[in-house]
Design an enzyme around this catalytic site. Structure first.
Site, mmCIF file in Angstrom:
data_model
loop_
_atom_site.group_PDB
_atom_site.id
_atom_site.type_symbol
_atom_site.label_atom_id
_atom_site.label_comp_id
_atom_site.label_asym_id
_atom_site.label_seq_id
_atom_site.Cartn_x
_atom_site.Cartn_y
_atom_site.Cartn_z
ATOM 1 N N GLY A 64 0.808 -1.203 0.000
ATOM 2 C CA GLY A 64 0.000 0.000 0.000
ATOM 3 C C GLY A 64 0.849 1.264 0.000
ATOM 4 C CB SER A 65 0.215 4.565 1.553
ATOM 5 O OG SER A 65 -1.050 4.744 0.963
ATOM 6 C CB THR A 66 4.574 1.481 3.477
ATOM 7 O OG1 THR A 66 4.117 0.224 2.965
ATOM 8 C CG2 THR A 66 3.847 1.798 4.775
ATOM 9 C CG PHE A 67 5.936 0.160 -3.013
ATOM 10 C CD1 PHE A 67 6.910 -0.769 -2.674
ATOM 11 C CD2 PHE A 67 5.874 0.596 -4.340
ATOM 12 C CE1 PHE A 67 7.807 -1.254 -3.634
ATOM 13 C CE2 PHE A 67 6.753 0.110 -5.299
ATOM 14 C CZ PHE A 67 7.728 -0.813 -4.940
ATOM 15 C CB SER B 77 -1.520 8.934 1.714
ATOM 16 O OG SER B 77 -1.152 7.618 1.379
#
Length: 600
Positions: free
Chosen positions: A326-329, A382
């Site tokens: 998800g957004s951590t990428f 994000s």
């Protein structure tokens, strides 16, 4: 008187005179001389028969010698070795495992096992049970009697007995009681390091963690040897190796810090309990070389009693389970776009809140647009929509090649068993469907392990190098001197300028108001609240993984912290509310333990 002589003469005259004839050799009447008789000649047949027997015997012996020395040589040699040699396996303890500070994590210790043989009892079973229960406080007489009924001999009653308890039992002088000496692996930290160290079974074979992956390193040099023996079975002294039982006292040192591990586990346990989550994990890595300083999974197991735990707890899911990051990428994708030159730090995108790709609507998690925003604001909000616009600037084949260069579909190489490869769609699918580019831009449509994500984030922290996450520091002696150290490969995937730029952009996320913010320290971070993919495609309803990844200190990036909390329950469950507070606690603990000075 004359008449008296006359008869005598007459007597002589009556004797016949002996005729002296000459004896010749040819005379037929020649008598045989006394002495050795001349042998008569043997028949030819008898000579041939004897000769044939002798030749046949010699040929038979030669054939037998050929069979023994040539045809059956290897088989007879093997049988001789079995008869003349004996395999002895002297007990040599496994190497101890210690943490980076020298604390014992695993070691072999002497203990005793109590066996009973009811068939040999001379006292009633009730009396034997009563005497044993006074020493074995955890066993009641009734429980012991029930155990005695299992079979006639060889019943294990208690394991892990101390030497003192063993002597007390032997002092009872009971028939049918045996106390056997043995060595068992002991984990003094119990659950605290189980995710890393693993455990060994009753045969002293590693079954999980470092105990399994580093089996050869933990086993000392001498395991067994063959020596010659006499016909009576006695060992021949001159057949023993000169270095018999000679072994060094080296220990396997890990990179993990027991102090940090304890702090991390406490914080994660509290958060899982607070949100009634399914499970959680925290990984702390020194990005300069890939050293894992802490690796915690909750719930976990006690390696001293591994047989009491659920099977799924015996594996480390940070390397064995895949998930969509998800957004951590998103910071990784920003780095790819910067490397490709399709964006600059101040590039602006318009976020309308909705974009359609291949007929699929893509929205932000907030379900609203953010207007015109720069790269820093994209990470702060994000924005999924802005990320789609950003990654569309790359050609599909170029984007795919850059994703492949990250080695998403390869293992990290960490010394933990059961590690799996990530999953990236095939190039054909990626090129044919624009939706694949869109979903990949915000960390969906592909899967990786938490450890792989830490490895990729580490490349942002260390100047663009893809280092190998690892747990083994090397072999050290009792003084702490390093005698052997493994080598771990690295690979450059980002330029130092790009990686530092992304870390500084991540700092704006924390400065904007993240729960991971720590006063007087520059910290970069990114939250993630990813849907969980279902086993048959699509996503599971009301199932998500909340996460937070952090890099600090920003002015000289070194540490990467990843926090994952799987399926937290409640309304306000996001990466910022569930995972970020744990990351802050871990960062504060790191600052204290490592003596990290405040940022200038």
């Amino acid at each position: 008187m004359g008449n008296s002589r006359s008869p005598q003469r007459s007597h002589r005259s009556n004797k016949k005179p002996v005729s002296r004839k000459r004896i010749t050799k040819n005379s037929s009447n020649t008598p045989r001389r006394r002495g050795k008789a001349k042998p008569s000649p043997l028949p030819k047949f008898r000579l041939l028969l004897v000769w044939a027997v002798l030749v046949s015997g010699m040929l038979g012996l030669a054939w037998k010698a050929y069979q023994l020395q040539i045809v059956q040589a290897e088989e007879l040699k093997r049988k001789a070795n079995l008869q003349q040699t004996v395999n002895i396996s002297p007990y040599i303890p496994r190497r101890p495992i210690i943490d980076s500070e020298g604390n014992i994590l695993a070691t072999d210790r002497l203990e005793y096992i109590l066996y009973v043989h009811p068939i040999q009892f001379k006292l009633p079973q009730a009396q034997v049970a009563a005497k044993l229960s006074t020493i074995l406080e955890t066993k009641t007489p009734q429980e012991l009697i029930e155990r005695f009924q299992e079979r006639k001999t060889g019943i294990p009653i208690a394991r892990g007995l101390s030497e003192g308890v063993a002597k007390q039992i032997q002092g009872l002088g009971l028939d049918g009681i045996d106390v056997d000496k043995t060595y068992q692996r002991f984990y003094p930290q119990e659950k605290m390091m189980a995710d890393v160290v693993g455990f060994v079974d009753h045969e002293r074979k590693g079954q999980a963690g470092v105990e399994l992956s580093q089996e050869k390193l933990l086993q000392r040099d001498l395991e067994s040897l063959f020596v010659r023996r006499t016909a009576l079975g006695a060992i021949l002294p001159n057949s023993l190796p000169h270095n018999l039982l000679k072994s060094n006292d080296w220990r396997v040192q890990l990179t993990v810090d027991m102090r940090l591990q304890r702090a991390v586990r406490t914080a994660l346990q509290q958060q899982i309990q607070k949100f009634n989550a399914k499970r959680g994990a925290v990984i702390v890595m020194d990005a300069t070389d890939g050293s894992i300083l802490s690796l915690v999974c909750e719930p976990t197991f006690n390696p001293n009693e591994f047989y009491k735990s659920r099977m799924d707890l015996l594996k480390n899911w940070t390397v064995s389970d895949l998930y969509e990051p998800g957004s951590t990428f998103k910071p990784i994708n920003v780095a790819l776009a910067l490397e490709a030159g399709v964006i600059q730090r101040n590039t602006v995108f318009h976020d309308s809140g909705l974009v359609k790709v291949d007929g699929w609507p893509i929205r932000n998690a907030t379900l609203r647009g953010n207007g015109s925003i720069n790269i820093a604001e994209i990470l702060q909000t994000s924005s999924n929509v802005a990320m789609v616009h950003m990654m569309r600037r790359l050609k599909k084949d170029d984007y795919y090649r850059r994703l492949q260069a990250l080695e998403i579909d390869q293992k990290t190489g960490i010394e933990l068993p059961g590690e799996v490869r990530g999953r990236l769609k095939s190039e054909k699918v990626f090129m044919e469907r624009s939706i694949e580019v869109a979903t990949s831009s915000f960390g969906q449509g592909f899967a990786l392990t938490p450890m792989k994500l830490v490895q990729l984030q580490g490349a942002l922290a260390n100047g663009g190098k893809l280092v190998t996450p690892h747990l083994v520091k090397g072999l050290v002696d009792v003084e702490g001197t390093l005698h052997w150290q493994p080598k771990y490969p690295t690979k450059q995937i980002f330029s130092p300028e790009v990686s530092q730029t992304v870390v500084e952009l991540m700092q704006t996320v924390v400065d904007k108001g993240s729960a991971a913010k720590t006063e007087n320290y520059r910290i970069g971070g990114k939250t993630g609240t990813a849907q969980k993919a279902g086993p048959r495609g699509g996503y599971l309803p009301n199932a998500k993984i909340t996460s937070f990844v952090s890099i600090f200190p920003v002015e000289s990036p070194k540490y990467v912290v990843l926090v994952l909390v799987d399926e937290p329950q409640g309304a306000n469950t996001y990466g910022s509310t569930v995972a970020a507070p744990v990351a802050k606690f871990v960062i504060d603990a790191l600052i204290s333990l490592k003596g990290i000075p405040p940022s200038k």
